[in-house]
Design a protein around this motif. Structure first.
Motif, PDB file in Angstrom:
ATOM      1  N   THR A  10       2.386  12.135  -2.970  1.00  0.00           N
ATOM      2  CA  THR A  10       2.272  13.437  -2.320  1.00  0.00           C
ATOM      3  C   THR A  10       1.591  14.454  -3.237  1.00  0.00           C
ATOM      4  N   VAL A  11       1.357  15.622  -2.686  1.00  0.00           N
ATOM      5  CA  VAL A  11       0.842  16.750  -3.453  1.00  0.00           C
ATOM      6  C   VAL A  11       1.920  17.825  -3.434  1.00  0.00           C
ATOM      7  N   ARG A  12       2.389  18.217  -4.616  1.00  0.00           N
ATOM      8  CA  ARG A  12       3.428  19.245  -4.736  1.00  0.00           C
ATOM      9  C   ARG A  12       2.744  20.606  -4.857  1.00  0.00           C
ATOM     10  N   GLN A  13       3.157  21.530  -3.997  1.00  0.00           N
ATOM     11  CA  GLN A  13       2.624  22.887  -4.005  1.00  0.00           C
ATOM     12  C   GLN A  13       3.563  23.805  -4.791  1.00  0.00           C
ATOM     13  N   PRO A  14       3.019  24.804  -5.505  1.00  0.00           N
ATOM     14  CA  PRO A  14       3.859  25.742  -6.253  1.00  0.00           C
ATOM     15  C   PRO A  14       4.462  26.798  -5.315  1.00  0.00           C
ATOM     16  N   TYR A  42      -3.966  28.230  -6.095  1.00  0.00           N
ATOM     17  CA  TYR A  42      -2.836  27.733  -6.870  1.00  0.00           C
ATOM     18  C   TYR A  42      -3.109  26.290  -7.261  1.00  0.00           C
ATOM     19  N   GLU A  43      -2.591  25.897  -8.389  1.00  0.00           N
ATOM     20  CA  GLU A  43      -2.803  24.543  -8.918  1.00  0.00           C
ATOM     21  C   GLU A  43      -1.749  23.601  -8.336  1.00  0.00           C
ATOM     22  N   PRO A  44      -2.145  22.676  -7.469  1.00  0.00           N
ATOM     23  CA  PRO A  44      -1.184  21.700  -6.963  1.00  0.00           C
ATOM     24  C   PRO A  44      -0.948  20.607  -7.999  1.00  0.00           C
ATOM     25  N   GLU A  45       0.072  19.813  -7.773  1.00  0.00           N
ATOM     26  CA  GLU A  45       0.391  18.709  -8.686  1.00  0.00           C
ATOM     27  C   GLU A  45       0.420  17.410  -7.876  1.00  0.00           C
TER      28      GLU A  45
END
Length: 64
Positions: A10-14, A42-45
């Motif tokens: 997945t992609v984690r959003q801040p 914002y930088e996703p993870e």
């Protein structure tokens, strides 16, 4: 809690930072400040889990 097998990448959003910024902008508008319509990034993870396999090595499409 794992709901899928294999676990999905997945992609984690801040979310916390995004929410904090939204509230700050809203309060500023309520107080009468001019808020510019700018794009906020914002930088996703990337959260790599079991659904992501190893990278396959492809042979070159060009033969010399």
């Amino acid at each position: 809690m794992n709901c899928t097998n294999p676990p999905l990448t997945t992609v984690r959003q801040p979310i916390e930072a995004m929410g904090r910024t939204a509230v700050t902008l809203l309060v500023s508008q309520i107080e009468g400040a001019t808020v510019t319509a700018e794009e906020l990034l914002y930088e996703p993870e990337l959260v790599v889990r079991g659904s992501t396999g190893p990278v396959r090595v492809r042979s070159s499409a060009f033969v010399e």
